[in-house]
Design an enzyme around this catalytic site. Sequence first.
Site, PDB file in Angstrom:
ATOM      1  N   LYS A  73      10.493  28.459 -38.719  1.00 37.91           N
ATOM      2  CA  LYS A  73       9.585  27.401 -39.194  1.00 37.91           C
ATOM      3  C   LYS A  73      10.083  25.995 -38.864  1.00 37.91           C
ATOM      4  O   LYS A  73       9.298  25.107 -38.576  1.00 37.91           O
ATOM      5  CB  LYS A  73       9.392  27.515 -40.718  1.00 37.91           C
ATOM      6  CG  LYS A  73       8.607  28.738 -41.148  1.00 37.91           C
ATOM      7  CD  LYS A  73       8.229  28.599 -42.617  1.00 37.91           C
ATOM      8  CE  LYS A  73       8.217  29.919 -43.331  1.00 37.91           C
ATOM      9  NZ  LYS A  73       7.780  29.808 -44.732  1.00 37.91           N
ATOM     10  N   GLY A 134      13.096  23.280 -57.983  1.00 36.21           N
ATOM     11  CA  GLY A 134      13.435  23.655 -56.612  1.00 36.21           C
ATOM     12  C   GLY A 134      13.271  22.502 -55.646  1.00 36.21           C
ATOM     13  O   GLY A 134      12.520  21.545 -55.920  1.00 36.21           O
ATOM     14  N   ALA A 135      14.007  22.576 -54.543  1.00 33.32           N
ATOM     15  CA  ALA A 135      13.875  21.567 -53.479  1.00 33.32           C
ATOM     16  C   ALA A 135      14.154  22.215 -52.123  1.00 33.32           C
ATOM     17  O   ALA A 135      14.538  21.543 -51.174  1.00 33.32           O
ATOM     18  CB  ALA A 135      14.814  20.397 -53.731  1.00 33.32           C
ATOM     19  N   GLY A 136      13.937  23.533 -52.034  1.00 31.95           N
ATOM     20  CA  GLY A 136      14.128  24.258 -50.774  1.00 31.95           C
ATOM     21  C   GLY A 136      12.862  24.203 -49.935  1.00 31.95           C
ATOM     22  O   GLY A 136      12.009  23.325 -50.127  1.00 31.95           O
ATOM     23  N   GLY A 137      12.744  25.155 -49.003  1.00 29.92           N
ATOM     24  CA  GLY A 137      11.606  25.164 -48.091  1.00 29.92           C
ATOM     25  C   GLY A 137      10.269  25.224 -48.809  1.00 29.92           C
ATOM     26  O   GLY A 137       9.384  24.397 -48.565  1.00 29.92           O
ATOM     27  N   ALA A 138      10.118  26.181 -49.708  1.00 39.85           N
ATOM     28  CA  ALA A 138       8.843  26.350 -50.401  1.00 39.85           C
ATOM     29  C   ALA A 138       8.549  25.141 -51.289  1.00 39.85           C
ATOM     30  O   ALA A 138       7.422  24.635 -51.323  1.00 39.85           O
ATOM     31  CB  ALA A 138       8.872  27.626 -51.234  1.00 39.85           C
ATOM     32  N   ARG A 159      19.032  22.617 -58.467  1.00 37.20           N
ATOM     33  CA  ARG A 159      20.465  22.847 -58.701  1.00 37.20           C
ATOM     34  C   ARG A 159      21.288  21.865 -57.882  1.00 37.20           C
ATOM     35  O   ARG A 159      22.180  21.195 -58.411  1.00 37.20           O
ATOM     36  CB  ARG A 159      20.803  24.300 -58.315  1.00 37.20           C
ATOM     37  CG  ARG A 159      22.292  24.594 -58.340  1.00 37.20           C
ATOM     38  CD  ARG A 159      22.568  26.026 -57.989  1.00 37.20           C
ATOM     39  NE  ARG A 159      22.108  26.362 -56.639  1.00 37.20           N
ATOM     40  CZ  ARG A 159      22.256  27.554 -56.080  1.00 37.20           C
ATOM     41  NH1 ARG A 159      22.836  28.532 -56.749  1.00 37.20           N
ATOM     42  NH2 ARG A 159      21.822  27.780 -54.859  1.00 37.20           N
ATOM     43  N   GLY A 246       2.202  34.292 -58.773  1.00 44.67           N
ATOM     44  CA  GLY A 246       2.513  33.891 -57.405  1.00 44.67           C
ATOM     45  C   GLY A 246       1.527  34.367 -56.344  1.00 44.67           C
ATOM     46  O   GLY A 246       1.430  33.765 -55.273  1.00 44.67           O
TER      47      GLY A 246
END
Length: 265
Positions: A73, A134-138, A159, A246
Site C-alpha cells: 500500500k 490508534g495511529a497506524g495504517g488503518a 501507544r 467492524g
Amino acid sequence: MTEVTGRTKVWAILADPIHHVKTPQALNAHMRERGVDGVLIPAHVGADDLAGLVSGLKAMRNLGGFIVTVPHKTAMVDLCDEVSEPARAIGAVNTVRRNADGRLVGEMLDGAGFVAGLRQGGIEPNGKSVYLAGAGGAANAIAFALAEAGVSSLIIANRTRSKGEDLKQRLEQRYPSVPVEIGTPDPSGHDIVVNATSLGLREGDPLPLDASRLSPNQVVAEIIMQPETTALLAAAKERGCRTHPGRPMLSCQLDLMADFMGMHP
Ligand code: ATR
C-alpha cells in the site's frame, strides 16, 4: 463467473501473501449480480517485483484497475500517475483505476469505507466529537475520512505518542478547521469512540482504551471484524453504549472500490 471471453474486462488484487484474500470472491460475486462482463484475479507479487508488474499492467488495455494490499500500500503511492490528496497525506493507496489512456489513478478507501459503514449503521459523524484509538495504517485512513466527514473534533490516542503527533500534524495541514488533540486512554466526553488499533484480534489482548470510563450516551465502533464482538464491544455494551461492529467497513468499502475502478455493466 460467466464464461471468460476476449471481451471480458480484467481487475486484480496485488498482495504477498495472497492465499487468504477474500476480495476475489466478493467482487466476482458483485460483478455477477450486476451483469458485469469482468473477472478479478489474484496476483501474487513480492515487493521487489511490484514496480515491474505495475508497469506491465499499465500496458494492459482491458484492465479496469486493481486493489493493493499488504505489503504494497505504501510503495504504490509512487507508482501511480495520479494520487488523491488524502491518499498522499495518508501515504498509502489501496485501490487503483486504470484510465483508458493507461494512466493509473490511486485512492485510499479504508477510511471512506469506515465512514460509509457508520452511516449505514445510522451513525452520522458530521458535527460529532470523535475519540480515535490508534495511529497506524488503518487509523490514518480513518482519521482523514472522519475529518473529511466534518467531525467537530478528533482526539487521537496511541501507544506510541510520536505517531499520534505525526498524524495530528498531517491532519491539521489538510483540515485546518478540525481541532485535533492528543488523548489519553480515557475516552470519556466524546460522542463516538473508535478502536482503530489491532488490539482485540487476539484473545487475551488488552483493551485499547479505558472502558470503565465509557458512558451510555457514547457510540463505540470497531474496525476488527473477527471476533464480531470484541472484548471492547462487549465492555461497551455492558456499560450501555451503542456499538458498531467492524464488518460494515469492509462491505461498504468493496462497493466503493468497485465504483472507483469502474466495475459497471
Ligand atoms: P494497521 O495497518 O492494521 O493499522 P499498524 O499500522 O501496525 O496496523 O497499526 C497498529 C496499531 O495498533 C497502532 O496504532 C499500534 O500502536 P503503536 O503505534 O504504538 O504500535 C496499535 N497497537 C498494536 N499493538 C498494541 C498494543 N499491544 N498496545 C497498544 N497499541 C497497540
